[in-house]
Enzyme design. Sequence first.
Site, PDB file in Angstrom:
ATOM      1  N   ASN A 184      59.407  39.915  41.743  1.00  0.00           N
ATOM      2  CA  ASN A 184      59.706  40.222  43.136  1.00  0.00           C
ATOM      3  C   ASN A 184      59.355  41.668  43.464  1.00  0.00           C
ATOM      4  O   ASN A 184      59.653  42.581  42.697  1.00  0.00           O
ATOM      5  CB  ASN A 184      61.189  39.980  43.441  1.00  0.00           C
ATOM      6  CG  ASN A 184      61.566  38.525  43.351  1.00  0.00           C
ATOM      7  OD1 ASN A 184      62.315  38.120  42.472  1.00  0.00           O
ATOM      8  ND2 ASN A 184      61.030  37.719  44.245  1.00  0.00           N
ATOM      9  N   ALA A 185      58.744  41.866  44.623  1.00  0.00           N
ATOM     10  CA  ALA A 185      58.441  43.203  45.146  1.00  0.00           C
ATOM     11  C   ALA A 185      57.609  44.031  44.173  1.00  0.00           C
ATOM     12  O   ALA A 185      57.857  45.216  43.975  1.00  0.00           O
ATOM     13  CB  ALA A 185      59.726  43.937  45.521  1.00  0.00           C
TER      14      ALA A 185
ATOM     15  N   HIS B 179      59.548  47.523  43.233  1.00  0.00           N
ATOM     16  CA  HIS B 179      58.972  47.765  44.561  1.00  0.00           C
ATOM     17  C   HIS B 179      57.703  48.595  44.409  1.00  0.00           C
ATOM     18  O   HIS B 179      57.555  49.664  45.003  1.00  0.00           O
ATOM     19  CB  HIS B 179      59.993  48.454  45.461  1.00  0.00           C
ATOM     20  CG  HIS B 179      61.171  47.595  45.781  1.00  0.00           C
ATOM     21  ND1 HIS B 179      61.191  46.744  46.860  1.00  0.00           N
ATOM     22  CD2 HIS B 179      62.359  47.426  45.138  1.00  0.00           C
ATOM     23  CE1 HIS B 179      62.350  46.094  46.891  1.00  0.00           C
ATOM     24  NE2 HIS B 179      63.068  46.485  45.849  1.00  0.00           N
TER      25      HIS B 179
ATOM     26  N   HIS C 258      64.012  43.232  39.018  1.00  0.00           N
ATOM     27  CA  HIS C 258      63.711  41.871  39.495  1.00  0.00           C
ATOM     28  C   HIS C 258      62.233  41.527  39.309  1.00  0.00           C
ATOM     29  O   HIS C 258      61.454  41.519  40.260  1.00  0.00           O
ATOM     30  CB  HIS C 258      64.197  41.605  40.915  1.00  0.00           C
ATOM     31  CG  HIS C 258      63.978  42.691  41.935  1.00  0.00           C
ATOM     32  ND1 HIS C 258      62.757  43.277  42.184  1.00  0.00           N
ATOM     33  CD2 HIS C 258      64.844  43.270  42.793  1.00  0.00           C
ATOM     34  CE1 HIS C 258      62.871  44.156  43.153  1.00  0.00           C
ATOM     35  NE2 HIS C 258      64.133  44.180  43.535  1.00  0.00           N
TER      36      HIS C 258
ATOM     37  N   ASP D  91      71.490  41.019  42.055  1.00  0.00           N
ATOM     38  CA  ASP D  91      71.027  41.657  43.298  1.00  0.00           C
ATOM     39  C   ASP D  91      71.994  41.301  44.420  1.00  0.00           C
ATOM     40  O   ASP D  91      71.590  41.103  45.580  1.00  0.00           O
ATOM     41  CB  ASP D  91      69.597  41.206  43.626  1.00  0.00           C
ATOM     42  CG  ASP D  91      68.871  42.154  44.573  1.00  0.00           C
ATOM     43  OD1 ASP D  91      69.369  43.280  44.779  1.00  0.00           O
ATOM     44  OD2 ASP D  91      67.822  41.771  45.112  1.00  0.00           O
TER      45      ASP D  91
ATOM     46  N   ARG E 161      42.044  39.837  36.987  1.00  0.00           N
ATOM     47  CA  ARG E 161      41.328  41.083  36.710  1.00  0.00           C
ATOM     48  C   ARG E 161      42.235  42.310  36.787  1.00  0.00           C
ATOM     49  O   ARG E 161      41.835  43.389  36.355  1.00  0.00           O
ATOM     50  CB  ARG E 161      40.149  41.256  37.667  1.00  0.00           C
ATOM     51  CG  ARG E 161      39.057  40.214  37.479  1.00  0.00           C
ATOM     52  CD  ARG E 161      37.907  40.445  38.437  1.00  0.00           C
ATOM     53  NE  ARG E 161      36.914  39.383  38.331  1.00  0.00           N
ATOM     54  CZ  ARG E 161      37.022  38.198  38.928  1.00  0.00           C
ATOM     55  NH1 ARG E 161      38.081  37.926  39.664  1.00  0.00           N
ATOM     56  NH2 ARG E 161      36.085  37.277  38.789  1.00  0.00           N
TER      57      ARG E 161
ATOM     58  N   LEU F 288      63.832  37.765  52.340  1.00  0.00           N
ATOM     59  CA  LEU F 288      64.973  37.844  51.426  1.00  0.00           C
ATOM     60  C   LEU F 288      65.532  39.258  51.420  1.00  0.00           C
ATOM     61  O   LEU F 288      64.784  40.242  51.373  1.00  0.00           O
ATOM     62  CB  LEU F 288      64.557  37.446  50.013  1.00  0.00           C
ATOM     63  CG  LEU F 288      64.276  35.955  49.781  1.00  0.00           C
ATOM     64  CD1 LEU F 288      63.675  35.736  48.398  1.00  0.00           C
ATOM     65  CD2 LEU F 288      65.553  35.133  49.928  1.00  0.00           C
TER      66      LEU F 288
ATOM     67  N   GLU G  93      68.158  52.332  43.528  1.00  0.00           N
ATOM     68  CA  GLU G  93      66.972  51.504  43.752  1.00  0.00           C
ATOM     69  C   GLU G  93      66.198  52.118  44.917  1.00  0.00           C
ATOM     70  O   GLU G  93      66.399  51.787  46.070  1.00  0.00           O
ATOM     71  CB  GLU G  93      67.360  50.058  44.049  1.00  0.00           C
ATOM     72  CG  GLU G  93      66.172  49.133  44.115  1.00  0.00           C
ATOM     73  CD  GLU G  93      66.538  47.706  44.477  1.00  0.00           C
ATOM     74  OE1 GLU G  93      65.614  46.882  44.600  1.00  0.00           O
ATOM     75  OE2 GLU G  93      67.742  47.409  44.644  1.00  0.00           O
TER      76      GLU G  93
ATOM     77  N   HIS H 158      64.381  33.382  44.587  1.00  0.00           N
ATOM     78  CA  HIS H 158      63.542  34.574  44.443  1.00  0.00           C
ATOM     79  C   HIS H 158      62.269  34.314  43.634  1.00  0.00           C
ATOM     80  O   HIS H 158      61.219  34.877  43.931  1.00  0.00           O
ATOM     81  CB  HIS H 158      64.347  35.708  43.782  1.00  0.00           C
ATOM     82  CG  HIS H 158      65.216  36.459  44.742  1.00  0.00           C
ATOM     83  ND1 HIS H 158      66.377  35.927  45.253  1.00  0.00           N
ATOM     84  CD2 HIS H 158      65.074  37.694  45.291  1.00  0.00           C
ATOM     85  CE1 HIS H 158      66.923  36.810  46.073  1.00  0.00           C
ATOM     86  NE2 HIS H 158      66.151  37.889  46.115  1.00  0.00           N
TER      87      HIS H 158
END
Length: 386
Positions: free
Chosen positions: A221-222, A197, A218, A275, A229, A308, A133, A253
């Site tokens: 998230n991130a 991410h 996930h 996670d 738009r 988190l 990750e 989350h």
Amino acid sequence: MTEEARRTIAADIVFDGESAHRDCAVVTEGEDIVSLILRREIPRGANVVELPKGAWLAPGFIDIQVNGGGDVLFNDEPTPEGIATILHAHRKFGTTSLLPTLITDTDEKMIAAKRAVAEIMPHAPGALGVHFEGPFLSSERLGVHRADLRRAPQPHHVEMLAPPPGGVSLVTLAPEEAPPGFVSELVAAGCKLALGHSMATYAQTREAMSEGLTGFTHLFNAMRPLASREPGPIAAALESPFAYYGLIVDGEHVDPAMLRLALRAGLGHPMLVTDAMPPVGGCAQEFVLQGRTILAQDGRCVTADGTLAGAALDMASAVRNCVALLDLPLERALVFASTNPANFLGLGKRLGRLVAGYRADMTAFDPQSLRVISTWVAGERSAEEW
């Protein structure tokens, strides 16, 4: 093998990955499933394990995002011994196979993680490979990943990230941070690719998907949020029937309302992920993540400022939360926990179902509490009963 060497596990309900069958039994030989039979068809004198009244038997849970467990963090202990501790910690929650997950770190640490996985896989079938990750992530969506370890992909990374022998390599990256062709190169090297991410636009996400990216780490998230738009990666994931997206169903989350909406609208394949951090299956209520103290409290793993940092979630709880928070039938939640992740990893013809020819990875549990009673990995029953 002789008839006496066969093992039969009988349950009030056997869920085979698609359908629930009443009063059935799974017959195994060695590490494989031989057949699914009615309870009344069990031969006299067979070696039978009778599960408690009301118990379900289902495919073992598969978790593709596990940072740690049993008070071990994979980034701190990228060794066979560290992986073994993590496997043991998660097995008591029904997870029979997983990907140890290394968050953004040095090349040296990444090489060590892959080497450790390669060493343990022949002895621990529950280790399916490795999940990297990072480190090719967006500076705007790093979360708790260290900014000083974030970097751009280099040519040598393709070989470094390639799967270990006989295993899987899952790489989470921000496609907008990768040079042209890098996603295609990793896919050609045998890697599974997931967006995470990331601040990728919808167009950038679609381009990465055209090159072979199929996963989303996930979801919600991130990553760039869904907007009118600029729909971003969330819309790209939900509208594709070929996408697989991980969901952290811990009530922290992502708000359950958003997850319910995604499940109604999405055409792809949801996967439950934990996670998980070291406190899962461990005793410590705090740990250090790359120099930062993380507190495990009220079902959350957070930094001192409340950010988190992974999750204090196990797969049995994730399945239970799908039923309690998302109003899903238990059968559908079980598909999210086993069949879908097996298919995403390219292992859907060997794992994720209880049918003849599949590996005998199984989880027995109480359907009301989701308390795990016993597990089997490659036909071997857990030494402990919980």
